[in-house]
Design a protein around this motif. Structure first.
Motif, PDB file in Angstrom:
ATOM      1  N   VAL A 114       0.844  -1.186   0.000  1.00 54.22           N
ATOM      2  CA  VAL A 114       0.000   0.000   0.000  1.00 54.22           C
ATOM      3  C   VAL A 114       0.881   1.238   0.000  1.00 54.22           C
ATOM      4  CG1 VAL A 114      -1.771   1.265   1.273  1.00 54.22           C
ATOM      5  CG2 VAL A 114      -1.826  -1.230   1.204  1.00 54.22           C
ATOM      6  N   LEU A 115       0.615   2.164  -0.866  1.00 56.42           N
ATOM      7  CA  LEU A 115       1.399   3.394  -0.961  1.00 56.42           C
ATOM      8  C   LEU A 115       1.200   4.252   0.286  1.00 56.42           C
ATOM      9  CD1 LEU A 115       3.130   5.322  -2.665  1.00 56.42           C
ATOM     10  CD2 LEU A 115       1.003   6.281  -3.543  1.00 56.42           C
ATOM     11  N   ASP A 116       2.291   4.662   0.888  1.00 57.64           N
ATOM     12  CA  ASP A 116       2.235   5.554   2.041  1.00 57.64           C
ATOM     13  C   ASP A 116       2.234   6.987   1.539  1.00 57.64           C
ATOM     14  OD1 ASP A 116       2.358   6.857   4.395  1.00 57.64           O
ATOM     15  OD2 ASP A 116       4.275   6.005   5.070  1.00 57.64           O
ATOM     16  N   LEU A 117       1.068   7.597   1.561  1.00 59.80           N
ATOM     17  CA  LEU A 117       0.954   8.941   1.006  1.00 59.80           C
ATOM     18  C   LEU A 117       1.746   9.968   1.800  1.00 59.80           C
ATOM     19  CD1 LEU A 117      -2.839   8.942   0.141  1.00 59.80           C
ATOM     20  CD2 LEU A 117      -0.938   8.738  -1.441  1.00 59.80           C
ATOM     21  N   ALA A 118       2.102   9.657   3.035  1.00 59.80           N
ATOM     22  CA  ALA A 118       2.853  10.613   3.828  1.00 59.80           C
ATOM     23  C   ALA A 118       4.255  10.829   3.281  1.00 59.80           C
ATOM     24  CB  ALA A 118       2.922  10.142   5.275  1.00 59.80           C
ATOM     25  N   LEU A 119       4.737   9.904   2.478  1.00 62.96           N
ATOM     26  CA  LEU A 119       6.086  10.016   1.941  1.00 62.96           C
ATOM     27  C   LEU A 119       6.117  10.660   0.571  1.00 62.96           C
ATOM     28  CD1 LEU A 119       7.404   6.497   2.972  1.00 62.96           C
ATOM     29  CD2 LEU A 119       7.619   8.648   4.221  1.00 62.96           C
ATOM     30  N   VAL A 120       4.985  11.077   0.043  1.00 58.67           N
ATOM     31  CA  VAL A 120       4.908  11.631  -1.300  1.00 58.67           C
ATOM     32  C   VAL A 120       4.849  13.152  -1.215  1.00 58.67           C
ATOM     33  CG1 VAL A 120       3.625  11.647  -3.453  1.00 58.67           C
ATOM     34  CG2 VAL A 120       3.699   9.572  -2.068  1.00 58.67           C
ATOM     35  N   SER A 121       5.735  13.831  -1.928  1.00 57.27           N
ATOM     36  CA  SER A 121       5.770  15.285  -1.895  1.00 57.27           C
ATOM     37  C   SER A 121       4.655  15.861  -2.759  1.00 57.27           C
ATOM     38  CB  SER A 121       7.124  15.791  -2.400  1.00 57.27           C
ATOM     39  OG  SER A 121       7.273  15.454  -3.772  1.00 57.27           O
ATOM     40  N   TYR A 122       4.395  17.147  -2.556  1.00 59.12           N
ATOM     41  CA  TYR A 122       3.401  17.821  -3.392  1.00 59.12           C
ATOM     42  C   TYR A 122       3.814  17.777  -4.856  1.00 59.12           C
ATOM     43  CZ  TYR A 122       0.695  19.770   0.475  1.00 59.12           C
ATOM     44  OH  TYR A 122      -0.113  19.921   1.556  1.00 59.12           O
ATOM     45  N   GLU A 123       5.107  17.995  -5.096  1.00 62.13           N
ATOM     46  CA  GLU A 123       5.580  17.989  -6.481  1.00 62.13           C
ATOM     47  C   GLU A 123       5.352  16.639  -7.136  1.00 62.13           C
ATOM     48  OE1 GLU A 123       7.237  18.987  -3.860  1.00 62.13           O
ATOM     49  OE2 GLU A 123       7.374  21.174  -4.170  1.00 62.13           O
ATOM     50  N   GLU A 124       5.603  15.569  -6.383  1.00 61.29           N
ATOM     51  CA  GLU A 124       5.414  14.236  -6.948  1.00 61.29           C
ATOM     52  C   GLU A 124       3.929  13.955  -7.195  1.00 61.29           C
ATOM     53  OE1 GLU A 124       6.231  10.554  -8.526  1.00 61.29           O
ATOM     54  OE2 GLU A 124       7.553  12.262  -8.104  1.00 61.29           O
ATOM     55  N   MET A 125       3.063  14.366  -6.273  1.00 59.61           N
ATOM     56  CA  MET A 125       1.632  14.166  -6.490  1.00 59.61           C
ATOM     57  C   MET A 125       1.144  14.952  -7.692  1.00 59.61           C
ATOM     58  SD  MET A 125      -0.325  13.821  -2.844  1.00 59.61           S
ATOM     59  CE  MET A 125       0.159  15.407  -2.232  1.00 59.61           C
ATOM     60  N   GLU A 126       1.646  16.173  -7.855  1.00 58.81           N
ATOM     61  CA  GLU A 126       1.259  16.969  -9.014  1.00 58.81           C
ATOM     62  C   GLU A 126       1.712  16.294 -10.307  1.00 58.81           C
ATOM     63  OE1 GLU A 126       1.929  21.460 -10.856  1.00 58.81           O
ATOM     64  OE2 GLU A 126       2.698  20.943  -8.874  1.00 58.81           O
ATOM     65  N   ALA A 127       2.931  15.734 -10.269  1.00 60.81           N
ATOM     66  CA  ALA A 127       3.427  15.021 -11.450  1.00 60.81           C
ATOM     67  C   ALA A 127       2.575  13.795 -11.752  1.00 60.81           C
ATOM     68  CB  ALA A 127       4.886  14.615 -11.244  1.00 60.81           C
ATOM     69  N   GLN A 128       2.127  13.091 -10.712  1.00 62.63           N
ATOM     70  CA  GLN A 128       1.285  11.916 -10.935  1.00 62.63           C
ATOM     71  C   GLN A 128      -0.067  12.296 -11.529  1.00 62.63           C
ATOM     72  OE1 GLN A 128       2.184   8.731 -10.690  1.00 62.63           O
ATOM     73  NE2 GLN A 128       4.232   9.462 -10.155  1.00 62.63           N
TER      74      GLN A 128
END
Length: 688
Positions: A114-128
């Motif tokens: 399961v992906l731990d969303l706490a480790l994902v930066s805003y920039e990475e989420m925007e890229a996704q």
């Protein structure tokens, strides 16, 4: 234009931080070997296009005259680097694609991480989010090839259900690998976000030949492009029936060759040459009793007995119109000739004579279900021509049957094309609905990810606003992204800025930044809200409450008591954890009804319960993402459409039933085998 900075950088043919080339692990099973072959095929197909792709991207990067000077220089440096070192980028992209494909296949394990969303930066989420928007355009453009590949991979991976979003070879994986290679390739962090907005048709991979090659590789490996559940069961029954037929004929040796055999064949054909019996009765009934004793071999007797059951099945089926039954009975003599000459009629489902009977019976059955079928339509004319073709043949050669089958299949293709043209309006409406639903899902996911990533101290009014009105904005942005690139990025950035604006500010600098950014933020929010036409009093209340929140943040004391800081931190942690848990909760596994819906193929007939009587309709169209299904009454007219979840619910409750589609000859032969074994408890077999 050349930037002198690159005179030093381009000397090295590979980036210093590049990872070593990925090598294929040794195969440990036939399935593993096949998957490795597919990975190699996909990587090779992508590599063949890389030089053209890199050239197009470099040209697009350099063409940035409309940008500010700083952004222009970044683009120029990135474009020149790509021109000079496209071979290095090719190696990075190939290695990244291999890694991403293997990772996507590994994600299909029974218990994916399961992906731990706490480790994902805003920039990475925007890229996704941007990556998903880019990939959806290619998903829609290559929906049929992706659906076939997904169905084949489900068989290879021995899974009852594989959705398009789980296909390891979907465009999103290719584009994601391209982005990973770009991040390794570019030395400037400012260039990281330049790639994805440039990727569109004509400036990305051409997925058509890649997907076609993958489908062909699986086809050569014997993997059919059909839904695994129904097809596997059907193939198993066909194989078991063929084995029983072979054993049956092995126990029935043929008659002695020579004059006696020729004489018995001549006598048999003379008996069959008489006029047909009235009422559509099978002409094979009582045939053996009329022939001299011992004139038939055991194999010939078995052939006649089995064909007698086949034509009796047609005669007993009230769902096949009488005129179609007469047409089928008219080919008894040609079919008997073909079966006597080649017992493969009973073993092989694609034998031309057997295929003709199956097509005639199926088309006749469908004609009986269609309301208001024309008495002299093109399909009926094609059926009559095919019967005339085999009835007028001088011998039992398969050529006449093959020609007749070709005539029917050509007529069916024309009918299918005419049906699709007649349904163009409902299909266009359904496609718009599906695209809007996909955009809404992407919007909800983007908002949920942002809130799950948040520290937990966001303003409740803003959270409610994002979950309702701004979800509508993001949905619209995803819908128009193809026509107006950058819409998703703009709406997502506005969401991020709004969330930041309502969080506590830790110092005077953050407060000054807030005050300076508010005019631009409010202007962007209002422009988007005007586009979605949110003009009521609720909008005024929202901005009033937002203004109060911003004013409170500016007036709040800079130094909080330690106890107050601890309390706020604990509340924020609990709220953030609850949001992350809600966002990461996996969807429940698909039940039998959902799997049955996903296994449906175009042309399948279903029966829906009605207030007065059951209604039979044909599945005429399936949307690319398999979320909408259009049914026809069999006369090129839309009967109704259903969403996938509603159709699954009807199957679950018994309000809808998938009708059997086993071919006529297979059903009849199965009945004959049961009768020979003393198990014929069924009084008849319906052709469907």
């Amino acid at each position: 234009m050349r930037v002198p900075y690159f005179a030093i950088v381009i000397a090295d043919p590979m980036p210093a931080a590049a990872e070593p080339a990925v090598s294929a692990p040794p195969a440990v099973s036939p399935r593993h070997a096949l998957l490795e072959q597919l990975i190699a095929t996909a990587v090779s197909g992508a590599a063949e296009q890389m030089r053209v792709l890199a050239t197009g991207l470099a040209g697009a990067l350099v063409d940035g005259a409309a940008l500010a000077d700083g952004a222009l220089q970044v683009r120029l440096r990135a474009g020149n680097l790509l021109r000079e070192r496209h071979f290095a980028f090719l190696h990075l992209a190939s290695d990244a694609l291999q890694r991403e494909l293997r990772h996507a296949i590994a994600q299909l394990a029974p218990a994916p991480a399961v992906l731990d969303l706490a480790l994902v930066s805003y920039e990475e989420m925007e890229a996704q989010v941007t990556l998903g928007g880019v990939a959806r355009v290619f998903d829609a453009a290559h929906a049929d090839a992706l659906a076939a590949l997904t169905a084949r991979l489900a068989i290879v991976l021995d899974r009852p259900l594989l959705r398009g979003q789980q296909n390891p070879f979907r465009p999103e994986v290719f584009i994601g690998a391209l982005r990973q290679a770009w991040l390794q390739f570019q030395p400037e962090p400012e260039a990281a976000a330049l790639l994805l907005p440039l990727l569109r048709a004509g400036r990305c991979y051409d997925f058509a030949p890649i997907l076609e090659t993958l489908n062909q590789a699986l086809e050569r490996a014997g993997v059919a492009a059909s839904r695994p559940s129904r097809q596997a069961a059907h193939d198993g029954r066909e194989a078991a029936l063929a084995q029983q037929m072979r054993r049956l004929f092995a126990a029935a040796p043929t008659a002695a060759q020579g004059e006696r055999g020729n004489a018995s064949s001549a006598a048999l054909l003379a008996r069959l040459a008489g006029p047909a019996r009235p009422g559509g009765a099978t002409r094979l009934q009582g045939l053996k009793a009329q022939l001299p004793a011992g004139s038939l071999s055991r194999a010939d007797e078995t052939t006649i007995d089995l064909l007698d059951v086949v034509f009796e099945t047609v005669a007993a089926d009230g769902d096949v119109p009488a005129d179609i039954r007469d047409l089928i009975h008219a080919v008894q003599l040609p079919v008997l000739k073909a079966a006597l000459a080649d017992h493969a009629f009973f073993f092989e489902a694609d034998h031309p004579a057997r295929r003709l009977l199956d097509l005639l019976s199926r088309m006749g059955w469908e004609r009986g279900q269609a309301a208001g079928a024309a008495p002299h339509d093109a399909l009926l004319a094609a059926m009559r021509r095919s019967v005339d073709t085999v009835a007028g043949a001088a011998s039992s050669d398969d050529g006449a049957f093959a020609h007749a089958v070709a005539q029917l299949e050509a007529a069916l293709r024309e009918e299918e094309a005419a049906t699709q043209a007649a349904l163009a309006g409902p299909v266009a409406t359904a496609l718009r609905q599906e695209r809007h639903a996909a955009a809404a899902q992407a919007a909800r996911m983007a908002v949920a990810q942002r809130l799950a990533q948040a520290a937990g101290d966001d303003n409740a009014v803003v959270v409610a606003f994002l979950q309702t009105r701004w979800t509508d904005v993001l949905t619209l942005a995803h819908t128009v992204e193809e026509r107006k690139p950058g819409a998703v990025r703009n709406a997502t950035q506005a969401m991020d800025d709004l969330l930041w604006s309502v969080r506590p500010k830790q110092g005077a600098d953050e407060r000054r930044r807030l005050i300076a950014s508010l005019p631009a933020l409010l202007a962007v929010l209002n422009r988007w809200l005007d586009v979605i036409r949110w003009q009521d009093a609720e909008r005024l209340r929202f901005f009033a409450e937002l203004a109060e929140c911003h004013a409170a943040l500016v007036r709040a004391p800079l130094d909080l008591a330690p106890a107050r800081q601890l309390a706020l931190a604990l509340d924020a942690t609990r709220l953030a954890a609850a949001r992350r848990q809600a966002a990461s909760t996996p969807a429940p596994p698909a039940d039998a009804a959902a799997q049955a819906v996903d296994a449906l193929a175009r042309g399948t007939w279903l029966e829906f319960a009605g207030t007065e009587r059951a209604r039979r309709v044909k599945l005429a169209w399936i949307s690319p993402l398999r979320t909408l299904y259009i049914f026809s009454n069999g006369t090129r007219q839309e009967a109704f459409s259903l969403a996938a979840d509603e159709l699954a619910q009807r199957l679950r409750s018994g309000a809808a039933v998938v009708l059997p589609d086993e071919p006529l000859v297979a059903r009849a032969l199965g009945r004959a085998v049961d009768a020979l074994a003393g198990n014929d408890a069924d009084g008849g077999v319906r052709v469907a």
